[in-house]
Design a protein around this motif. Structure first.
Motif, PDB file in Angstrom:
ATOM      1  N   VAL A 233       0.849  -1.200   0.000  1.00 21.33           N
ATOM      2  CA  VAL A 233       0.000   0.000   0.000  1.00 21.33           C
ATOM      3  C   VAL A 233       0.879   1.243   0.000  1.00 21.33           C
ATOM      4  CG1 VAL A 233      -1.814   1.240   1.243  1.00 21.33           C
ATOM      5  CG2 VAL A 233      -1.754  -1.268   1.318  1.00 21.33           C
ATOM      6  N   VAL A 234       0.461   2.259  -0.731  1.00 23.97           N
ATOM      7  CA  VAL A 234       1.185   3.531  -0.746  1.00 23.97           C
ATOM      8  C   VAL A 234       0.487   4.491   0.214  1.00 23.97           C
ATOM      9  CG1 VAL A 234       1.945   5.501  -2.127  1.00 23.97           C
ATOM     10  CG2 VAL A 234       1.947   3.202  -3.118  1.00 23.97           C
ATOM     11  N   ILE A 235       1.092   4.683   1.379  1.00 23.55           N
ATOM     12  CA  ILE A 235       0.516   5.587   2.380  1.00 23.55           C
ATOM     13  C   ILE A 235       0.989   7.010   2.105  1.00 23.55           C
ATOM     14  CG2 ILE A 235       0.440   6.172   4.834  1.00 23.55           C
ATOM     15  CD1 ILE A 235      -1.140   3.651   4.084  1.00 23.55           C
ATOM     16  N   GLN A 236       0.074   7.964   2.225  1.00 25.87           N
ATOM     17  CA  GLN A 236       0.461   9.360   2.002  1.00 25.87           C
ATOM     18  C   GLN A 236       0.224  10.257   3.221  1.00 25.87           C
ATOM     19  OE1 GLN A 236      -1.873  11.039  -1.154  1.00 25.87           O
ATOM     20  NE2 GLN A 236      -3.818  10.909  -0.031  1.00 25.87           N
ATOM     21  N   LYS A 237      -0.624   9.798   4.153  1.00 27.75           N
ATOM     22  CA  LYS A 237      -0.879  10.601   5.358  1.00 27.75           C
ATOM     23  C   LYS A 237      -0.922   9.679   6.569  1.00 27.75           C
ATOM     24  CE  LYS A 237      -3.561  14.142   2.943  1.00 27.75           C
ATOM     25  NZ  LYS A 237      -4.866  14.839   2.818  1.00 27.75           N
ATOM     26  N   ILE A 238      -0.476  10.213   7.720  1.00 29.72           N
ATOM     27  CA  ILE A 238      -0.487   9.425   8.942  1.00 29.72           C
ATOM     28  C   ILE A 238      -0.846  10.335  10.116  1.00 29.72           C
ATOM     29  CG2 ILE A 238       1.944   9.714   9.567  1.00 29.72           C
ATOM     30  CD1 ILE A 238       1.776   6.503   9.979  1.00 29.72           C
ATOM     31  N   ALA A 239      -1.543   9.780  11.088  1.00 33.99           N
ATOM     32  CA  ALA A 239      -1.941  10.544  12.268  1.00 33.99           C
ATOM     33  C   ALA A 239      -1.875   9.644  13.486  1.00 33.99           C
ATOM     34  CB  ALA A 239      -3.350  11.118  12.099  1.00 33.99           C
ATOM     35  N   CYS A 240      -1.397  10.173  14.595  1.00 36.40           N
ATOM     36  CA  CYS A 240      -1.269   9.390  15.829  1.00 36.40           C
ATOM     37  C   CYS A 240      -2.155   9.947  16.920  1.00 36.40           C
ATOM     38  CB  CYS A 240       0.176   9.406  16.326  1.00 36.40           C
ATOM     39  SG  CYS A 240       1.342   8.553  15.244  1.00 36.40           S
ATOM     40  N   GLY A 241      -2.878   9.029  17.590  1.00 41.82           N
ATOM     41  CA  GLY A 241      -3.584   9.386  18.796  1.00 41.82           C
ATOM     42  C   GLY A 241      -2.689   9.125  19.983  1.00 41.82           C
ATOM     43  N   ALA A 243      -2.375   6.474  21.788  1.00 36.57           N
ATOM     44  CA  ALA A 243      -1.699   5.172  21.645  1.00 36.57           C
ATOM     45  C   ALA A 243      -2.263   4.384  20.464  1.00 36.57           C
ATOM     46  CB  ALA A 243      -1.841   4.364  22.933  1.00 36.57           C
ATOM     47  N   HIS A 244      -2.765   5.098  19.455  1.00 30.76           N
ATOM     48  CA  HIS A 244      -3.235   4.419  18.241  1.00 30.76           C
ATOM     49  C   HIS A 244      -2.799   5.222  17.022  1.00 30.76           C
ATOM     50  CE1 HIS A 244      -6.481   7.430  18.353  1.00 30.76           C
ATOM     51  NE2 HIS A 244      -6.831   7.061  17.131  1.00 30.76           N
ATOM     52  N   THR A 245      -2.853   4.589  15.869  1.00 27.06           N
ATOM     53  CA  THR A 245      -2.344   5.208  14.650  1.00 27.06           C
ATOM     54  C   THR A 245      -3.350   5.045  13.513  1.00 27.06           C
ATOM     55  OG1 THR A 245      -0.113   4.593  15.349  1.00 27.06           O
ATOM     56  CG2 THR A 245      -0.376   5.311  13.068  1.00 27.06           C
ATOM     57  N   LEU A 246      -3.483   6.089  12.697  1.00 27.61           N
ATOM     58  CA  LEU A 246      -4.292   6.064  11.484  1.00 27.61           C
ATOM     59  C   LEU A 246      -3.378   6.320  10.291  1.00 27.61           C
ATOM     60  CD1 LEU A 246      -7.273   8.388  12.558  1.00 27.61           C
ATOM     61  CD2 LEU A 246      -7.175   5.893  12.732  1.00 27.61           C
ATOM     62  N   ALA A 247      -3.632   5.628   9.176  1.00 31.56           N
ATOM     63  CA  ALA A 247      -2.850   5.841   7.957  1.00 31.56           C
ATOM     64  C   ALA A 247      -3.791   5.858   6.762  1.00 31.56           C
ATOM     65  CB  ALA A 247      -1.802   4.749   7.791  1.00 31.56           C
ATOM     66  N   LEU A 248      -3.547   6.785   5.844  1.00 30.53           N
ATOM     67  CA  LEU A 248      -4.402   6.949   4.672  1.00 30.53           C
ATOM     68  C   LEU A 248      -3.583   6.714   3.413  1.00 30.53           C
ATOM     69  CD1 LEU A 248      -7.233   7.847   3.644  1.00 30.53           C
ATOM     70  CD2 LEU A 248      -6.328  10.186   3.588  1.00 30.53           C
ATOM     71  N   SER A 249      -4.082   5.855   2.531  1.00 29.76           N
ATOM     72  CA  SER A 249      -3.358   5.546   1.295  1.00 29.76           C
ATOM     73  C   SER A 249      -3.658   6.576   0.215  1.00 29.76           C
ATOM     74  CB  SER A 249      -3.752   4.154   0.792  1.00 29.76           C
ATOM     75  OG  SER A 249      -4.999   4.200   0.109  1.00 29.76           O
ATOM     76  N   ASP A 250      -2.871   6.537  -0.846  1.00 31.89           N
ATOM     77  CA  ASP A 250      -3.074   7.474  -1.947  1.00 31.89           C
ATOM     78  C   ASP A 250      -4.359   7.188  -2.714  1.00 31.89           C
ATOM     79  OD1 ASP A 250      -2.242   5.099  -3.084  1.00 31.89           O
ATOM     80  OD2 ASP A 250      -0.799   6.024  -4.464  1.00 31.89           O
ATOM     81  N   GLU A 251      -5.007   6.062  -2.426  1.00 30.85           N
ATOM     82  CA  GLU A 251      -6.287   5.726  -3.050  1.00 30.85           C
ATOM     83  C   GLU A 251      -7.472   6.001  -2.119  1.00 30.85           C
ATOM     84  OE1 GLU A 251      -5.538   2.205  -6.167  1.00 30.85           O
ATOM     85  OE2 GLU A 251      -5.138   1.607  -4.082  1.00 30.85           O
ATOM     86  N   GLY A 252      -7.174   6.654  -0.992  1.00 29.83           N
ATOM     87  CA  GLY A 252      -8.245   7.015  -0.077  1.00 29.83           C
ATOM     88  C   GLY A 252      -8.711   5.900   0.829  1.00 29.83           C
ATOM     89  N   VAL A 253      -7.843   4.888   1.046  1.00 30.68           N
ATOM     90  CA  VAL A 253      -8.187   3.757   1.913  1.00 30.68           C
ATOM     91  C   VAL A 253      -7.596   4.025   3.305  1.00 30.68           C
ATOM     92  CG1 VAL A 253      -7.960   1.281   2.291  1.00 30.68           C
ATOM     93  CG2 VAL A 253      -8.249   2.184  -0.031  1.00 30.68           C
ATOM     94  N   GLY A 284     -16.677   5.118   1.295  1.00 30.18           N
ATOM     95  CA  GLY A 284     -16.068   5.641   0.078  1.00 30.18           C
ATOM     96  C   GLY A 284     -14.679   6.192   0.334  1.00 30.18           C
ATOM     97  N   ARG A 285     -14.189   6.973  -0.581  1.00 28.66           N
ATOM     98  CA  ARG A 285     -12.819   7.487  -0.504  1.00 28.66           C
ATOM     99  C   ARG A 285     -12.657   8.469   0.657  1.00 28.66           C
ATOM    100  NH1 ARG A 285      -8.993   7.936  -4.944  1.00 28.66           N
ATOM    101  NH2 ARG A 285      -7.174   9.131  -4.251  1.00 28.66           N
ATOM    102  N   ILE A 286     -11.635   8.238   1.473  1.00 30.61           N
ATOM    103  CA  ILE A 286     -11.294   9.151   2.565  1.00 30.61           C
ATOM    104  C   ILE A 286     -10.232  10.125   2.069  1.00 30.61           C
ATOM    105  CG2 ILE A 286     -10.469   9.340   4.935  1.00 30.61           C
ATOM    106  CD1 ILE A 286     -13.015   7.733   4.789  1.00 30.61           C
ATOM    107  N   VAL A 287     -10.382  11.409   2.390  1.00 27.67           N
ATOM    108  CA  VAL A 287      -9.425  12.405   1.890  1.00 27.67           C
ATOM    109  C   VAL A 287      -8.617  13.086   2.998  1.00 27.67           C
ATOM    110  CG1 VAL A 287     -10.701  12.857  -0.226  1.00 27.67           C
ATOM    111  CG2 VAL A 287     -11.237  14.185   1.829  1.00 27.67           C
ATOM    112  N   GLU A 288      -9.127  13.051   4.251  1.00 29.22           N
ATOM    113  CA  GLU A 288      -8.394  13.645   5.364  1.00 29.22           C
ATOM    114  C   GLU A 288      -8.604  12.803   6.616  1.00 29.22           C
ATOM    115  OE1 GLU A 288      -6.295  16.101   5.520  1.00 29.22           O
ATOM    116  OE2 GLU A 288      -6.565  17.002   3.544  1.00 29.22           O
ATOM    117  N   ILE A 289      -7.587  12.763   7.485  1.00 28.50           N
ATOM    118  CA  ILE A 289      -7.688  12.048   8.752  1.00 28.50           C
ATOM    119  C   ILE A 289      -7.121  12.924   9.865  1.00 28.50           C
ATOM    120  CG2 ILE A 289      -7.651   9.707   7.812  1.00 28.50           C
ATOM    121  CD1 ILE A 289      -4.622   9.635   8.392  1.00 28.50           C
TER     122      ILE A 289
END
Length: 531
Positions: A233-241, A243-253, A284-289
């Motif tokens: 997967v090509v990740i383009q965005k990441i966010a940390c809480g 003690a948890h992590t979110l990652a968003l791919s370039d396809e909006g996954v 559907g496609r996610i654009v921001e996290i």
């Protein structure tokens, strides 16, 4: 689009500052610290000033914005904040400043002295341009324009990525695991760090007791390790809480992993995940996290402009992403995060300040755009038929289909005064009323005639707040005339409490016989004449 007035600490901003805000952030253990950057380059701070985190040169709190002189006109473009709290700021030219709590070297200046004033961080960064910054609770990470990552501060779990667990007093390049490859974005959990490479690979290091590094285990890591479950997967965005992590791919996954005791992973349960799992596929496609190491909440914006939130939402555990009525991720954190802190600074040139309400207010009585005029006592008020029809049943009835384009464009009003009728028209544009009590009586009459119940209540409030011995009798009579029962009762109670003085006023003397009899009888029932 967001409105910064959702943040309570920013409610003291004056209109001249508010309209000039370019960047704003809220942080602190109770959402009790704030820093704003204006469009003309000035920096202001307000709040409790814990550990000198406002950069004002002292530890005194202030409810109203105060200039951070050492940062003004330096081109501050981004801020990051730890929960100590400590603060980092970078300029357009790539300079890095730090201040606030420094018990673990998180300011990067080589000592543990509290930083009351912003200081330039130069050690090992000379000649480098910093383009992104992130803070954990007590450690700091910076990304340079050439894709290098530097870290410093608390390192008890390896969150600095140096290969040891010794605190790091100055910025140190994170090289192990990543090598010479370029990073494109960084993020910090409370005691962990994450980075995304230019090829979309994700690396994590630091504390991993909840699986927040996504490595398939719970072992802490003192150097960056690749999240191999995202290899395809090509990740383009990441966010940390926290003690948890979110990652968003370039396809909006969207993927999530780590702690889940509040449902912050959005997996419909509260089980921790040590490897990334895909979530929210049905939206559907996610654009921001968004997430913040201050709390346990997650948020996402879809391509369809719907904002979802999950996790610890104002004390409740939400295990499935819930759609909100918000239009911006910042509003989730303002209204539901505990504490209410910005996940990242709000960019007000992107999150527009001008709302629909603002536009309507500006359009009121503007002759350049209006299509209708009201003439009252020789004065004219310019309005819009469409807005009047939308807002008021009286005008919906008036402007029926027989009211064509060829009809008169000026309506003469004779039964109400100019201040009263203008205030009424203004209310339809703003939902606000600003009138002295003597005019509020006339507006109460209008509201009664036009069956505007909400306006009637506003008028009653204005009158109640301005009642005194000399006018209470007059207002009591008006309340009876316009069938404002709550106001009538309020005036009656006030008059009885000050009966001797009220009975000697001119207004009481003008009571008609029936009103006097009813007033005396009612007052007697209340025991006003007992010895």
């Amino acid at each position: 689009m967001t409105s910064i007035d959702k943040w309570l600490i920013l409610s003291t901003l004056t209109p001249d500052i508010l309209l000039n805000v370019k960047l704003a952030c809220v942080f602190g253990s109770s959402g009790n610290e704030a820093i704003i950057v204006t469009k003309d380059g000035d920096v202001y701070a307000l709040g409790s000033n814990c550990s000198g985190c406002l950069g004002l040169g002292d530890s005194e709190g202030n409810l109203w914005p105060k200039k951070v002189d050492s940062l003004c006109k330096r081109g501050i473009k981004d801020l990051a904040y730890g929960s100590g709290p400590h603060v980092l700021a970078i300029t357009e030219s790539g300079d890095l400043y730090s201040w606030g709590h420094n018990g673990y070297y998180q300011l990067g200046n080589g000592n543990t002295n509290q930083g009351l004033n912003p200081g330039l961080v130069t050690t090992n960064l000379s000649g480098l341009k910093i383009v992104e910054i992130a803070c954990g609770s007590h450690h700091s990470v910076a990304l340079t324009s050439n894709g290098e990552v530097y870290a410093w501060g608390q390192n008890s779990y390896g969150q600095v990525g140096s290969g040891s667990t010794t605190n790091q007093p100055t910025p140190r390049k994170v090289a192990a695991g990543i090598g010479a490859r370029q990073c494109i974005t960084i993020a910090c959990g409370q005691t962990s760090s994450m980075a995304v490479l230019d090829n979309g690979e994700v690396y994590g290091w630091g504390y991993n007791g909840n699986g927040q590094l996504g490595l398939g285990n719970n072992a802490n890591q003192s150097i960056p390790c690749q999240v191999t479950h995202l290899q395809a997967v090509v990740i383009q965005k990441i966010a940390c809480g926290y003690a948890h992590t979110l990652a968003l791919s370039d396809e909006g996954v969207l993927y999530a992993w780590g702690a889940n005791s509040y449902g912050q992973l959005g997996t419909r349960n509260k089980a921790n995940q040590v490897t990334p799992v895909r979530i929210a596929a049905e939206f559907g496609r996610i654009v921001e996290i968004a997430a913040s190491h201050y709390n346990h909440i997650s948020a996402a914006l879809t391509q369809a402009c719907k904002v979802y939130m999950w996790g610890q939402c104002r004390g409740q555990s939400v295990t499935v992403p819930e759609v909100t009525s918000f239009h911006c991720l910042h509003d989730v954190f303002a209204c539901f995060a505990s504490p209410a802190v910005t996940s990242q600074p709000m960019e007000l040139d992107v999150c527009m300040v001008n709302t629909v309400g603002d536009s309507l207010q500006q359009a009121f009585d503007d002759p350049s755009m209006s299509d209708l005029k009201f003439s009252i006592e020789g004065k004219v008020v310019h309005v819009h038929k469409a807005i009047l029809k939308i807002r008021c049943e009286h005008f919906r009835s008036m402007f029926q289909t027989h009211w064509g384009e060829d009809e008169k464009e000026t309506i003469e009003i004779t039964q109400f005064s100019y201040p009263v009728y203008r205030a009424f028209l203004g209310y339809l544009y703003t939902d606000k009323v600003d009138l002295p009590p003597e005019d509020a009586i006339g507006l109460l009459d209008l509201a009664n005639s036009y069956h505007e119940l909400q306006l009637k209540r506003y008028c009653e409030q204005i009158i109640k707040h301005n009642i005194h011995v000399d006018n209470v009798a007059m207002l009591y009579v008006a309340a009876i005339k316009y069938e404002a029962k709550d106001l009538e009762d309020f005036c009656f109670r006030f008059a009885v409490n000050h009966l001797t003085a009220v009975a000697q006023t001119d207004a009481f003397d003008k009571f008609d016989e029936l009103t006097v009899k009813k007033f005396i009888f009612k007052a007697a029932q209340q025991g006003a004449f007992k010895y």
